[in-house]
Design a protein around this motif. Structure first.
Motif, PDB file in Angstrom:
ATOM      1  N   ASN A 528       0.556  -1.445   0.332  1.00  0.00           N
ATOM      2  CA  ASN A 528      -0.142  -0.246   0.073  1.00  0.00           C
ATOM      3  C   ASN A 528       1.055   1.419  -0.142  1.00  0.00           C
ATOM      4  O   ASN A 528       0.451   2.172  -0.253  1.00  0.00           O
ATOM      5  CB  ASN A 528      -0.790   0.243   0.935  1.00  0.00           C
ATOM      6  N   LYS A 529       2.323   1.119   0.878  1.00  0.00           N
ATOM      7  CA  LYS A 529       2.972   2.570   1.104  1.00  0.00           C
ATOM      8  C   LYS A 529       3.561   3.014  -0.902  1.00  0.00           C
ATOM      9  O   LYS A 529       3.701   3.867  -0.490  1.00  0.00           O
ATOM     10  CB  LYS A 529       4.180   2.256   1.593  1.00  0.00           C
ATOM     11  N   LEU A 530       4.093   1.806  -1.393  1.00  0.00           N
ATOM     12  CA  LEU A 530       4.381   1.454  -2.466  1.00  0.00           C
ATOM     13  C   LEU A 530       3.570   2.038  -3.716  1.00  0.00           C
ATOM     14  O   LEU A 530       3.562   3.318  -4.360  1.00  0.00           O
ATOM     15  CB  LEU A 530       4.971   0.490  -2.880  1.00  0.00           C
ATOM     16  N   MET A 531       1.775   2.045  -3.279  1.00  0.00           N
ATOM     17  CA  MET A 531       0.735   2.600  -4.742  1.00  0.00           C
ATOM     18  C   MET A 531       0.915   3.715  -3.949  1.00  0.00           C
ATOM     19  O   MET A 531       0.757   4.717  -5.376  1.00  0.00           O
ATOM     20  CB  MET A 531      -0.250   1.517  -4.720  1.00  0.00           C
ATOM     21  N   ASP A 532       1.210   3.822  -2.864  1.00  0.00           N
ATOM     22  CA  ASP A 532       0.243   5.875  -2.635  1.00  0.00           C
ATOM     23  C   ASP A 532       2.118   6.849  -2.851  1.00  0.00           C
ATOM     24  O   ASP A 532       1.692   7.959  -3.517  1.00  0.00           O
ATOM     25  CB  ASP A 532       0.687   5.596  -0.853  1.00  0.00           C
ATOM     26  N   TRP A 533       3.259   6.292  -2.708  1.00  0.00           N
ATOM     27  CA  TRP A 533       4.441   6.778  -3.569  1.00  0.00           C
ATOM     28  C   TRP A 533       4.137   6.750  -4.728  1.00  0.00           C
ATOM     29  O   TRP A 533       4.672   8.012  -5.471  1.00  0.00           O
ATOM     30  CB  TRP A 533       5.097   5.854  -3.449  1.00  0.00           C
ATOM     31  N   ILE A 534       3.609   6.202  -5.108  1.00  0.00           N
ATOM     32  CA  ILE A 534       3.174   5.932  -6.630  1.00  0.00           C
ATOM     33  C   ILE A 534       2.098   7.031  -7.462  1.00  0.00           C
ATOM     34  O   ILE A 534       2.284   8.174  -8.479  1.00  0.00           O
ATOM     35  CB  ILE A 534       3.407   5.102  -7.683  1.00  0.00           C
ATOM     36  N   GLN A 535       1.446   7.313  -6.754  1.00  0.00           N
ATOM     37  CA  GLN A 535       0.261   7.924  -6.701  1.00  0.00           C
ATOM     38  C   GLN A 535       0.751   9.385  -6.303  1.00  0.00           C
ATOM     39  O   GLN A 535       0.362  10.243  -6.905  1.00  0.00           O
ATOM     40  CB  GLN A 535      -1.192   7.771  -5.909  1.00  0.00           C
ATOM     41  N   LYS A 536       1.419   9.688  -5.346  1.00  0.00           N
ATOM     42  CA  LYS A 536       2.048  10.744  -5.268  1.00  0.00           C
ATOM     43  C   LYS A 536       3.225  11.073  -6.024  1.00  0.00           C
ATOM     44  O   LYS A 536       3.610  12.755  -5.976  1.00  0.00           O
ATOM     45  CB  LYS A 536       2.469  11.029  -3.387  1.00  0.00           C
ATOM     46  N   GLY A 537       3.735  10.328  -6.839  1.00  0.00           N
ATOM     47  CA  GLY A 537       5.247  11.481  -7.843  1.00  0.00           C
ATOM     48  C   GLY A 537       5.661  10.930  -7.703  1.00  0.00           C
ATOM     49  O   GLY A 537       6.495  10.557  -8.337  1.00  0.00           O
ATOM     50  N   ALA A 538       6.045   9.355  -7.364  1.00  0.00           N
ATOM     51  CA  ALA A 538       7.030   8.488  -6.903  1.00  0.00           C
ATOM     52  C   ALA A 538       8.804   9.090  -7.503  1.00  0.00           C
ATOM     53  O   ALA A 538       9.661   9.070  -8.116  1.00  0.00           O
ATOM     54  CB  ALA A 538       7.347   7.302  -8.457  1.00  0.00           C
ATOM     55  N   THR A 539       8.667  10.205  -6.222  1.00  0.00           N
ATOM     56  CA  THR A 539      10.302  10.696  -5.388  1.00  0.00           C
ATOM     57  C   THR A 539      11.119   9.908  -5.541  1.00  0.00           C
ATOM     58  O   THR A 539      10.584   8.510  -4.805  1.00  0.00           O
ATOM     59  CB  THR A 539       9.773  12.089  -5.368  1.00  0.00           C
ATOM     60  N   PRO A 540      12.510  10.090  -5.615  1.00  0.00           N
ATOM     61  CA  PRO A 540      13.477   9.240  -5.174  1.00  0.00           C
ATOM     62  C   PRO A 540      13.355   9.262  -3.788  1.00  0.00           C
ATOM     63  O   PRO A 540      13.278  10.586  -3.171  1.00  0.00           O
ATOM     64  CB  PRO A 540      14.686   9.903  -5.941  1.00  0.00           C
ATOM     65  N   PHE A 541      13.229   8.599  -3.315  1.00  0.00           N
ATOM     66  CA  PHE A 541      13.813   7.994  -1.798  1.00  0.00           C
ATOM     67  C   PHE A 541      12.786   9.223  -0.849  1.00  0.00           C
ATOM     68  O   PHE A 541      12.452   9.532  -0.370  1.00  0.00           O
ATOM     69  CB  PHE A 541      15.146   8.412  -0.746  1.00  0.00           C
ATOM     70  N   GLY A 542      11.079   8.659  -1.767  1.00  0.00           N
ATOM     71  CA  GLY A 542       9.996   9.353  -1.527  1.00  0.00           C
ATOM     72  C   GLY A 542       9.129   9.035  -0.606  1.00  0.00           C
ATOM     73  O   GLY A 542       7.899   9.498   0.173  1.00  0.00           O
ATOM     74  N   ASN A 547      15.355   2.397   4.936  1.00  0.00           N
ATOM     75  CA  ASN A 547      16.996   2.776   4.561  1.00  0.00           C
ATOM     76  C   ASN A 547      17.267   2.500   3.698  1.00  0.00           C
ATOM     77  O   ASN A 547      17.069   1.694   2.932  1.00  0.00           O
ATOM     78  CB  ASN A 547      17.063   1.852   5.874  1.00  0.00           C
ATOM     79  N   TYR A 548      17.219   3.393   2.926  1.00  0.00           N
ATOM     80  CA  TYR A 548      18.153   3.862   1.501  1.00  0.00           C
ATOM     81  C   TYR A 548      19.206   3.323   1.173  1.00  0.00           C
ATOM     82  O   TYR A 548      19.897   3.901   0.832  1.00  0.00           O
ATOM     83  CB  TYR A 548      17.223   5.003   1.403  1.00  0.00           C
ATOM     84  N   ASP A 549      19.791   2.940   2.247  1.00  0.00           N
ATOM     85  CA  ASP A 549      21.501   3.042   2.305  1.00  0.00           C
ATOM     86  C   ASP A 549      22.299   1.909   1.756  1.00  0.00           C
ATOM     87  O   ASP A 549      22.921   2.356   0.900  1.00  0.00           O
ATOM     88  CB  ASP A 549      22.061   2.267   3.302  1.00  0.00           C
ATOM     89  N   SER A 550      21.337   0.893   1.192  1.00  0.00           N
ATOM     90  CA  SER A 550      21.888   0.130   0.286  1.00  0.00           C
ATOM     91  C   SER A 550      21.728   0.152  -1.120  1.00  0.00           C
ATOM     92  O   SER A 550      22.107   0.119  -2.079  1.00  0.00           O
ATOM     93  CB  SER A 550      21.037  -1.457   0.900  1.00  0.00           C
ATOM     94  N   VAL A 551      20.293   1.029  -1.229  1.00  0.00           N
ATOM     95  CA  VAL A 551      20.512   1.639  -2.520  1.00  0.00           C
ATOM     96  C   VAL A 551      21.542   2.312  -2.995  1.00  0.00           C
ATOM     97  O   VAL A 551      22.272   2.652  -4.144  1.00  0.00           O
ATOM     98  CB  VAL A 551      19.111   2.143  -2.953  1.00  0.00           C
ATOM     99  N   ARG A 552      21.593   3.437  -1.636  1.00  0.00           N
ATOM    100  CA  ARG A 552      22.308   4.722  -2.156  1.00  0.00           C
ATOM    101  C   ARG A 552      24.087   4.009  -2.562  1.00  0.00           C
ATOM    102  O   ARG A 552      25.570   4.571  -3.117  1.00  0.00           O
ATOM    103  CB  ARG A 552      22.720   5.585  -1.247  1.00  0.00           C
ATOM    104  N   TYR A 553      24.465   2.909  -2.095  1.00  0.00           N
ATOM    105  CA  TYR A 553      25.754   2.540  -1.495  1.00  0.00           C
ATOM    106  C   TYR A 553      25.684   1.701  -2.813  1.00  0.00           C
ATOM    107  O   TYR A 553      26.882   2.143  -4.038  1.00  0.00           O
ATOM    108  CB  TYR A 553      25.806   1.363  -1.232  1.00  0.00           C
ATOM    109  N   ILE A 554      24.721   1.620  -4.209  1.00  0.00           N
ATOM    110  CA  ILE A 554      24.563   0.943  -5.119  1.00  0.00           C
ATOM    111  C   ILE A 554      24.908   1.817  -6.246  1.00  0.00           C
ATOM    112  O   ILE A 554      26.127   1.898  -7.745  1.00  0.00           O
ATOM    113  CB  ILE A 554      23.424  -0.213  -5.858  1.00  0.00           C
ATOM    114  N   ILE A 555      24.182   3.236  -6.234  1.00  0.00           N
ATOM    115  CA  ILE A 555      24.378   4.064  -7.072  1.00  0.00           C
ATOM    116  C   ILE A 555      25.568   4.735  -7.224  1.00  0.00           C
ATOM    117  O   ILE A 555      26.197   4.945  -8.023  1.00  0.00           O
ATOM    118  CB  ILE A 555      23.079   4.942  -6.209  1.00  0.00           C
TER     119      ILE A 555
END
Length: 569
Positions: A528-542, A547-555
């Motif tokens: 549900n949080k994922l769908m809500d995030w998409i409806q609100k514009g799907a901003t990065p780290f939104g 915890n976004y450390d794993s994604v930031r590490y790969i970036i």
């Protein structure tokens, strides 16, 4: 070139460097354009933002010229959108739907297009956008359905001043190119067939004279031959391919009609190698393996020296136990593989092959579970065709694994890492090896490298989300936290990978995979949080609590990847 039926191309602002605007226009695209268009049966396409682009990409021009429908959001008076809309108006009579933010309409008159229908939406922020969501979606859908009705009745209404001034212009200007190209091809084909008729009739004339038959009989035969040549033209070359592609693109394809036309084309069409390759791609893409195999069989008979068709056949036939024997026959023929009774081993004399042909044959051996042949052939070919070493080593490691020779698999993977550290598939295979050994930490690190080398591959990102939950590990800063027992903490580290996958590929298929992943792991709350995030514009780290450390590490890895970096892993 043909009109791309049921394709909707979108031109709109991206929001520049402003993350708030980026999120806003992502929501406009997802909710006001993509959703209603897909509900009307269209596949929606949009170019990714490219701030470094100097000139309009060729692909954009092709979409504007050939796609059946274009939806343009002219908000913010964006210069790129204005230029692309101008191109579309020059290239297509109608088939263009306009949207605009109400605040932009109030600030500026659109003198050149104000007489044309424009769908307004109230989109200063997400709340106002959502307040009119249903009514705007309904307006967009009605406009699309009106366009489809015009297309069905071949009665497209002009949607711009250029075609108002020149009503004799074609509905799609690309049709003029098709007319010229098809006419030239038809003339060439007609000339060729008439030359054949001349030769045939000269021989027939001699027979008639010898038999003492009348001149009228000879004239009737000439007339019949010319008529037959003209009739066969519709089943030759590009004409046949265009007809089949159009028939297969329909909502409910008439497969009986498709079969009849294909039969005529294969029997009477005088098809070239390139024509057969196109037919193969058409039927493979349509998911019709029976016709795919038939086309390749006839192609292989007509062009026996071509290895392409035989390697394609090996790959296609390995998918069905009913054609296993044929698959093995073709793969062995292309790679010149035979069994040596003296050494009791398979051997190959192949010295020259391209990567597609090689991959098709190796895939066939895997599909046939013939890992004995796969391993032996790969070892020999590494010496004989070293330009394909990377592909051969990857398949050799697969053969070792399925034969239970894990020591040799490890050595082969070590060589891959050493010689091809910059290939994502190398690290993906090594990751699978470590998972089998139960070392999730090393498997996770190798999958990180694979994702860093190919950041656009959503499969790697979704695999990493699975790693987090199954291996109970994730990044805290740059450190790898292991044996984490808190399920909620693991979910907060896994969900960002799914968000990143959607940002890389914001299409329905990606969303479905992400939802299925979360529901399969009993996490309806985060679905549900994922769908809500998409409806609100799907901003990065939104989503704040994640915890976004794993994604930031790969970036960070993908930005600063160095050939020596793999050594630390």
């Amino acid at each position: 070139m043909n009109v791309n039926k049921n394709i909707c191309y979108v031109i709109m602002p991206y929001g520049g460097d402003d993350p708030v605007k980026q999120g806003h226009y992502t929501a406009v695209y997802q909710l006001l354009i993509k959703t209603p268009a897909e509900q009307c049966g269209f596949e929606v396409k949009i170019e990714k933002a490219s701030p470094d682009a100097v000139d309009i990409p060729k692909s954009i021009s092709q979409h504007l010229a050939c796609d059946e429908l274009v939806i343009a959001d002219v908000s913010e008076l964006n210069w790129n959108v204005a230029y692309e809309l101008g191109l579309r108006h020059a290239l297509a009579k109608g088939s263009t739907i306009l949207l605009c933010n109400k605040s932009t309409q109030k600030q500026q008159r659109f003198f050149d297009i104000e007489t044309k229908r424009m769908i307004p939406y109230n989109g200063d922020d997400m709340n106002t956008l959502m307040s009119e969501l249903e009514s705007v979606q309904r307006a967009v859908k009605n406009a699309i359905l009106a366009h489809k009705e015009q297309m069905e009745h071949n009665a497209i209404l002009s949607g711009n001043s250029l075609h108002d001034a020149y009503p004799e212009f074609a509905d799609f200007m690309v049709e003029y190119l098709n007319t010229g190209d098809e006419s030239r091809l038809q003339i060439e084909e007609l000339t060729r067939q008439l030359e054949a008729c001349k030769k045939e009739n000269a021989e027939l004339s001699q027979q008639i004279l010898k038999a003492g038959l009348s001149k009228n009989t000879m004239q009737e035969s000439i007339h019949s031959s010319i008529k037959r040549a003209l009739n066969n033209m519709q089943y030759s070359g590009t004409a046949l391919i265009g007809t089949l592609r159009n028939l297969l693109s329909e909502d409910n394809p008439d497969y009986e009609r498709i079969g009849e036309i294909l039969e005529k084309g294969l029997m009477e069409g005088h098809l070239t190698e390139a024509n057969f390759r196109s037919l193969y791609q058409i039927f493979k893409g349509a998911g019709i393996p029976q016709l795919t195999g038939l086309v390749l069989e006839i192609a292989a008979q007509n062009y026996p020296k071509s290895l392409d068709f035989k390697s394609y056949l090996a790959d296609v036939y390995s998918d069905s136990y009913q054609t296993y024997d044929k698959a093995l026959l073709y793969a062995n023929e292309v790679l010149e593989v035979s069994f040596d009774p003296q050494t009791n081993q398979w051997k190959t004399d192949c010295r020259n092959i391209d990567s597609d042909q090689l991959a098709g044959c190796l895939n066939a051996y895997i599909g046939l579970d013939r890992y004995d042949i796969l391993g032996t052939v790969c070892r020999q070919l590494i010496e004989q065709i070293p330009q394909h070493t990377s592909l051969l080593l990857r398949n050799l490691s697969v053969a070792y694994r399925h034969q239970g020779n894990f020591e040799e698999e490890g050595k082969t993977l070590q060589r891959l890492i050493k010689e091809f550290p910059m290939e994502d598939q190398t690290h993906s295979l090594v990751s699978q090896y470590y998972i089998w050994k139960g070392d999730y930490a090393q498997g996770y690190r190798q999958m990180e490298l694979a994702s860093a080398l190919d950041p656009e591959d959503t499969n790697y990102l979704i695999f990493l989300a699975g790693f987090v939950l199954d291996g109970r590990l994730f990044r805290k800063g740059e450190d790898l936290a292991r044996n984490v027992s808190d399920r909620e903490e693991l979910l907060r580290a896994a969900v960002p990978f799914l968000m990143q996958a959607f940002l890389k590929s914001p299409i329905q298929a990606t969303l479905i995979r992400c939802e299925e992943f979360l529901l399969r792991n009993s996490t309806k709350k985060y679905a549900n949080k994922l769908m809500d995030w998409i409806q609100k514009g799907a901003t990065p780290f939104g989503i704040e609590e994640l915890n976004y450390d794993s994604v930031r590490y790969i970036i960070g890895l993908s930005t600063n990847y160095d050939e020596a970096l793999y050594n630390q892993f």
